[in-house]
Scaffold this motif. Structure first.
Motif, PDB file in Angstrom:
ATOM      1  N   ALA A   1      16.480   0.578  22.062  1.00  0.00           N
ATOM      2  CA  ALA A   1      15.331   0.345  22.936  1.00  0.00           C
ATOM      3  C   ALA A   1      15.261   1.418  24.011  1.00  0.00           C
ATOM      4  O   ALA A   1      16.283   2.000  24.386  1.00  0.00           O
TER       5      ALA A   1
ATOM      6  N   GLU B   1      11.511   1.506  31.791  1.00  0.00           N
ATOM      7  CA  GLU B   1      10.323   0.696  31.536  1.00  0.00           C
ATOM      8  C   GLU B   1       9.139   1.235  32.322  1.00  0.00           C
ATOM      9  O   GLU B   1       9.309   1.904  33.341  1.00  0.00           O
TER      10      GLU B   1
ATOM     11  N   GLU C   1       4.811  -0.210  32.999  1.00  0.00           N
ATOM     12  CA  GLU C   1       3.812  -1.244  32.706  1.00  0.00           C
ATOM     13  C   GLU C   1       2.984  -0.892  31.475  1.00  0.00           C
ATOM     14  O   GLU C   1       2.590  -1.773  30.717  1.00  0.00           O
TER      15      GLU C   1
ATOM     16  N   PRO D   1       4.707  -0.522  25.753  1.00  0.00           N
ATOM     17  CA  PRO D   1       4.896  -1.853  25.162  1.00  0.00           C
ATOM     18  C   PRO D   1       6.367  -2.259  25.038  1.00  0.00           C
ATOM     19  O   PRO D   1       7.214  -1.437  24.692  1.00  0.00           O
ATOM     20  N   GLU D   2       6.633  -3.523  25.315  1.00  0.00           N
ATOM     21  CA  GLU D   2       7.980  -4.064  25.104  1.00  0.00           C
ATOM     22  C   GLU D   2       8.208  -4.222  23.607  1.00  0.00           C
ATOM     23  O   GLU D   2       7.285  -4.498  22.849  1.00  0.00           O
ATOM     24  N   GLY D   3       9.445  -4.047  23.176  1.00  0.00           N
ATOM     25  CA  GLY D   3       9.801  -4.239  21.773  1.00  0.00           C
ATOM     26  C   GLY D   3       9.320  -3.137  20.847  1.00  0.00           C
ATOM     27  O   GLY D   3       9.335  -3.302  19.632  1.00  0.00           O
TER      28      GLY D   3
ATOM     29  N   TRP E   1       9.721   7.601  23.046  1.00  0.00           N
ATOM     30  CA  TRP E   1      10.773   7.476  24.051  1.00  0.00           C
ATOM     31  C   TRP E   1      11.970   8.311  23.650  1.00  0.00           C
ATOM     32  O   TRP E   1      12.249   8.526  22.481  1.00  0.00           O
TER      33      TRP E   1
END
Length: 81
Positions: free
Chosen positions: A33, A37, A39, A42-44, A68
């Motif tokens: 991951a 982070e 906003e 996207p998470e996941g 990333w």
């Protein structure tokens, strides 16, 4: 905000939905991951289909590219120079 280390998040719009030519299928296990982070990120995202573009893990959602980079990958690439 972080100004040190190799963690990076990118978001780009690709109108033709085509990844850069140097991107290739991600070999092996699922990617780690993102280590930071935002906003707008996207998470996941690491659970989605992913390719590698240089040091970046990349997922395409429609015409939106999310990418990333992990600090360890960045450090290891520096050791190879």
């Amino acid at each position: 905000m972080r100004t040190t280390g190799g963690q990076r998040l990118l978001k780009a719009t690709l109108p033709d939905r085509t990844l850069p030519a140097r991107c290739a299928a991600h070999p092996g296990a699922a990617p780690k991951a993102p280590e930071i982070e935002a906003e707008w990120f996207p998470e996941g995202v690491e659970t989605r289909p992913t390719v590698r573009c240089g040091l970046y893990y990349v997922s395409l959602d429609g015409d939106t590219l999310y990418a990333w980079q992990l600090n360890d990958d960045w450090l290891n690439a520096g050791a190879d120079r």
